[in-house]
Scaffold this active site. Structure first.
Site, mmCIF file in Angstrom:
data_model
loop_
_atom_site.group_PDB
_atom_site.id
_atom_site.type_symbol
_atom_site.label_atom_id
_atom_site.label_comp_id
_atom_site.label_asym_id
_atom_site.label_seq_id
_atom_site.Cartn_x
_atom_site.Cartn_y
_atom_site.Cartn_z
ATOM 1 N N GLY A 1 38.789 -3.071 -16.802
ATOM 2 C CA GLY A 1 40.019 -2.470 -16.305
ATOM 3 C C GLY A 1 39.954 -2.167 -14.815
ATOM 4 O O GLY A 1 40.966 -1.912 -14.185
ATOM 5 N N GLN B 1 39.763 -5.055 -23.319
ATOM 6 C CA GLN B 1 39.811 -3.952 -22.341
ATOM 7 C C GLN B 1 39.261 -2.677 -22.988
ATOM 8 O O GLN B 1 39.001 -2.660 -24.193
ATOM 9 C CB GLN B 1 41.255 -3.734 -21.882
ATOM 10 C CG GLN B 1 41.657 -4.588 -20.685
ATOM 11 C CD GLN B 1 42.971 -4.167 -20.065
ATOM 12 O OE1 GLN B 1 43.869 -3.702 -20.768
ATOM 13 N NE2 GLN B 1 43.099 -4.342 -18.759
ATOM 14 N N TRP C 1 49.584 -5.074 -21.653
ATOM 15 C CA TRP C 1 48.130 -4.972 -21.461
ATOM 16 C C TRP C 1 47.587 -3.983 -22.480
ATOM 17 O O TRP C 1 48.229 -2.963 -22.765
ATOM 18 C CB TRP C 1 47.802 -4.484 -20.049
ATOM 19 C CG TRP C 1 47.462 -5.584 -19.108
ATOM 20 C CD1 TRP C 1 46.220 -5.967 -18.701
ATOM 21 C CD2 TRP C 1 48.380 -6.469 -18.422
ATOM 22 N NE1 TRP C 1 46.311 -7.030 -17.834
ATOM 23 C CE2 TRP C 1 47.612 -7.361 -17.648
ATOM 24 C CE3 TRP C 1 49.765 -6.607 -18.410
ATOM 25 C CZ2 TRP C 1 48.192 -8.360 -16.862
ATOM 26 C CZ3 TRP C 1 50.336 -7.588 -17.633
ATOM 27 C CH2 TRP C 1 49.544 -8.461 -16.879
ATOM 28 N N SER C 2 46.407 -4.273 -22.973
ATOM 29 C CA SER C 2 45.849 -3.495 -24.069
ATOM 30 C C SER C 2 45.709 -2.002 -23.757
ATOM 31 O O SER C 2 46.239 -1.156 -24.488
ATOM 32 C CB SER C 2 44.491 -4.092 -24.445
ATOM 33 O OG SER C 2 43.782 -3.245 -25.296
ATOM 34 N N TRP C 3 44.993 -1.665 -22.685
ATOM 35 C CA TRP C 3 44.800 -0.213 -22.482
ATOM 36 C C TRP C 3 46.023 0.420 -21.875
ATOM 37 O O TRP C 3 46.316 1.587 -22.141
ATOM 38 C CB TRP C 3 43.466 0.137 -21.822
ATOM 39 C CG TRP C 3 43.212 -0.049 -20.362
ATOM 40 C CD1 TRP C 3 43.733 -0.978 -19.530
ATOM 41 C CD2 TRP C 3 42.305 0.754 -19.562
ATOM 42 N NE1 TRP C 3 43.207 -0.828 -18.267
ATOM 43 C CE2 TRP C 3 42.338 0.224 -18.263
ATOM 44 C CE3 TRP C 3 41.477 1.846 -19.828
ATOM 45 C CZ2 TRP C 3 41.549 0.768 -17.216
ATOM 46 C CZ3 TRP C 3 40.702 2.370 -18.788
ATOM 47 C CH2 TRP C 3 40.738 1.843 -17.504
ATOM 48 N N ASP C 4 46.803 -0.340 -21.103
ATOM 49 C CA ASP C 4 48.084 0.206 -20.632
ATOM 50 C C ASP C 4 48.938 0.623 -21.817
ATOM 51 O O ASP C 4 49.534 1.708 -21.828
ATOM 52 C CB ASP C 4 48.867 -0.844 -19.823
ATOM 53 C CG ASP C 4 48.172 -1.272 -18.547
ATOM 54 O OD1 ASP C 4 47.049 -1.799 -18.642
ATOM 55 O OD2 ASP C 4 48.742 -1.092 -17.450
ATOM 56 N N ASP D 1 39.098 -4.078 -12.148
ATOM 57 C CA ASP D 1 38.855 -5.473 -11.773
ATOM 58 C C ASP D 1 37.898 -5.733 -10.615
ATOM 59 O O ASP D 1 36.912 -6.427 -10.763
ATOM 60 C CB ASP D 1 40.187 -6.149 -11.416
ATOM 61 C CG ASP D 1 41.236 -5.977 -12.506
ATOM 62 O OD1 ASP D 1 40.967 -5.302 -13.505
ATOM 63 O OD2 ASP D 1 42.326 -6.540 -12.345
ATOM 64 N N GLU E 1 51.193 2.248 -8.834
ATOM 65 C CA GLU E 1 50.052 1.773 -9.628
ATOM 66 C C GLU E 1 48.814 2.567 -9.209
ATOM 67 O O GLU E 1 48.032 3.005 -10.046
ATOM 68 C CB GLU E 1 49.873 0.276 -9.388
ATOM 69 C CG GLU E 1 48.805 -0.373 -10.248
ATOM 70 C CD GLU E 1 48.658 -1.860 -9.933
ATOM 71 O OE1 GLU E 1 49.331 -2.361 -8.995
ATOM 72 O OE2 GLU E 1 47.842 -2.519 -10.612
ATOM 73 N N TYR F 1 43.128 -1.308 -4.023
ATOM 74 C CA TYR F 1 43.002 -1.489 -5.471
ATOM 75 C C TYR F 1 41.911 -0.587 -6.065
ATOM 76 O O TYR F 1 41.980 0.620 -5.937
ATOM 77 C CB TYR F 1 42.742 -2.974 -5.699
ATOM 78 C CG TYR F 1 43.171 -3.557 -7.020
ATOM 79 C CD1 TYR F 1 44.323 -3.163 -7.676
ATOM 80 C CD2 TYR F 1 42.404 -4.566 -7.608
ATOM 81 C CE1 TYR F 1 44.690 -3.748 -8.884
ATOM 82 C CE2 TYR F 1 42.778 -5.159 -8.808
ATOM 83 C CZ TYR F 1 43.928 -4.737 -9.441
ATOM 84 O OH TYR F 1 44.274 -5.328 -10.633
HETATM 85 C C1 2M8 Z 1 45.053 -4.749 -13.488
HETATM 86 O O1 2M8 Z 1 44.482 -5.952 -14.005
HETATM 87 C C2 2M8 Z 1 45.186 -7.199 -14.153
HETATM 88 C C3 2M8 Z 1 44.263 -8.161 -14.890
HETATM 89 O O2 2M8 Z 1 43.984 -7.669 -16.159
HETATM 90 C C4 2M8 Z 1 45.588 -7.856 -12.852
HETATM 91 O O3 2M8 Z 1 45.177 -7.419 -11.777
HETATM 92 O O4 2M8 Z 1 46.327 -8.853 -12.912
HETATM 93 C C5 2M8 Z 1 44.033 -3.627 -13.748
HETATM 94 O O5 2M8 Z 1 44.345 -2.474 -13.000
HETATM 95 C C6 2M8 Z 1 43.970 -3.307 -15.234
HETATM 96 O O6 2M8 Z 1 43.150 -2.196 -15.470
HETATM 97 C C7 2M8 Z 1 45.356 -3.036 -15.812
HETATM 98 O O7 2M8 Z 1 45.262 -2.901 -17.200
HETATM 99 C C8 2M8 Z 1 46.334 -4.163 -15.463
HETATM 100 C C9 2M8 Z 1 47.779 -3.837 -15.849
HETATM 101 O O8 2M8 Z 1 48.152 -2.582 -15.342
HETATM 102 O O9 2M8 Z 1 46.314 -4.443 -14.062
#
Ligand code: 2M8
Length: 447
Positions: free
Chosen positions: A180, A115, A42-45, A182, A420, A376
């Site tokens: 980010g 993101q 994931w981009s920002w991760d 969601d 998480e 979440y």
């Molecule tokens: C969560 O988002 C993804 C979709 O992009 C998901 O729920 O499947 C969010 O917390 C997002 O901010 C984060 O980058 C991603 C991966 O940790 O999970």
């Protein structure tokens, strides 16, 4: 559960476990966001993960960001997911249909949205860590910064060019996933207006099978909307101007805008150091100023909190979420207003709410009727969000507050599961365990 989750590991054990998690999630080419729930990049991760990994292996951190940058679209967009071969995540690349997009690079498979742009912050931090390490690490990281800069500049230019559709100065998102956060209550109103105009192609959610309690994940109604927006974008083959014109979801995002503003400044500073052209540096300064002005102008005079803007409905959104503290990320508010916002942040509505396990801002204020402690982005604490504020406090000279974020972040994560997100009153780890960005920020706090 509560008892186990509140064990407090000694710092050296916690660091060793964080390193173990990051190494365990490393497929060799990509460090996945989480072992089962998120088996892709994931981009920002990836930006946060690289910071943590830099403390273990600077070159591995560099190669992680190189992998992300190699998936950058030809128009400059950094995609929100870079897919591995794993098929246990939905939606995968076929559902996105991004192979239809004109600007998608040939050798990778990605999603079709973006993101928050935290990447310049990551490159800056890794550069500093690598320089401290010295020797060949130093040379490698300096070479990397030089190589990455033009890509980051192109990424910021894309955001400015395609995601500032109105006069507010805010950067807009076309999907809640881009923020980010969601399913944050921030998006409830704009999502209520997203109505599938046709039958959705059938789909099966895989995320629900990966968590202990499905109530910690978004609902099926929410997922239908997420998937409908993909249908819309696929329909215009991800042409960025058409997406913004057509999408039934278009929201000026204060949190992303504040990150953009401060990232532009970081990139400008880095560019100055690297001797980049004056014109590009001036542009970055201008983009930072415009986005910052947008964030500050969004502030609700009654609460002092920044507000997202529903561009489709032409209305401010006032959900009481952590994103309201966006001005603390980008800075620039008049001193009295900034102090009032800091007081709110540390006060009894947020980090000082009675009974919290740790003084990290919850995603929604526990004082809000919509607060859900296990759901979440609707209440739990996210260590990575605490890290962001700590980083911004340090940058803006609030060193005591920065230190508090570090200490409280470590308190929240002390049991070593690297959740998480966390239940704010019990400290129970929720969602995925072994979440890479959580392990990464813990390592950064400890090193
Ligand atoms: C969560 O988002 C993804 C979709 O992009 C998901 O729920 O499947 C969010 O917390 C997002 O901010 C984060 O980058 C991603 C991966 O940790 O999970």
């Amino acid at each position: 559960e509560t008892e186990v989750s509140r064990r407090c590991l000694p710092a050296s054990t916690l660091a060793a476990r964080a390193a173990y998690v990051l190494r365990g999630n490393d497929t060799g080419t990509v460090i996945t966001a989480a072992p089962k729930l998120y088996p892709h990049m994931w981009s920002w991760d990836a930006a946060f993960i690289a910071i943590g990994v830099a403390h273990l292996d600077v070159r591995r951190a560099v190669s992680e960001l190189d992998t992300l940058l190699a998936a950058q679209w030809h128009n400059g967009m950094l995609p929100h997911i870079v897919y591995t071969e794993d098929t246990d995540y939905f939606p995968g690349p076929d559902r996105w249909g991004t192979h239809l997009a004109e600007h998608m690079p040939e050798h990778v498979r990605t999603s079709g949205i973006c993101q928050p742009p935290v990447h310049a912050i990551s490159v800056r931090r890794i550069l500093d860590i690598g320089r401290r390490a010295g020797g060949s690490d130093r040379a490698a990281v300096e070479e990397f910064a030089r190589r990455a800069w033009p890509s980051l500049y192109a990424w910021h230019r894309w955001l400015m060019r395609f995601r500032t559709p109105d006069e507010t100065g805010l950067l807009a998102v076309v999907h809640g996933w881009e923020s980010g956060m969601d399913n944050s209550p921030r998006w409830d109103e704009p999502y209520a207006a997203v109505r599938p105009a046709a039958e959705l192609p059938p789909y099966a959610r895989l995320d629900l099978g990966m968590v202990r309690d499905t109530a910690e994940r978004p609902t099926d109604t929410e997922y239908d909307r997420y998937l409908w927006l993909i249908e819309e974008m696929r329909g215009v083959r991800y042409a960025p101007d058409e997406v913004v014109r057509e999408s039934s979801f278009l929201v000026g995002d204060v949190f992303l805008s504040a990150i953009f503003a401060v990232s532009c400044q970081v990139l400008e500073e880095l560019g100055t150091e690297l001797g980049r052209p004056e014109r590009e540096l001036r542009e970055l300064a201008g983009w930072a100023a415009a986005a910052r002005a947008g964030v500050l102008a969004s502030v609700d005079p009654a609460t002092g909190m920044a507000r997202d803007r529903d561009i489709r409905a032409n209305a401010w959104l006032s959900a009481r979420t952590v994103a309201g503290f966006a001005p603390l990320l980008c800075g620039g508010a008049p001193a009295d207003r900034e102090q009032a916002l800091l007081d709110e942040f540390t006060g009894p509505g947020w980090c000082g709410y009675p009974g919290l396990i740790a003084g990290i801002p919850p995603s929604v204020s526990p004082a809000d009727p919509g607060f859900l402690p296990r759901q979440y982005w609707r209440g739990p604490q996210w260590p990575v969000i605490g890290w962001m504020f700590g980083w911004a406090f340090a940058r803006h000279g609030y060193s005591e507050l920065a230190e508090t974020m570090r200490a409280e972040g470590l308190r929240l994560t002390a049991a070593g599961e690297f959740g998480e997100y966390y239940e704010p009153f019990t400290g129970a780890a929720l969602g995925s365990t072994g979440q890479s960005w959580t392990a990464a920020v813990v390592l950064d706090w400890l090193c």
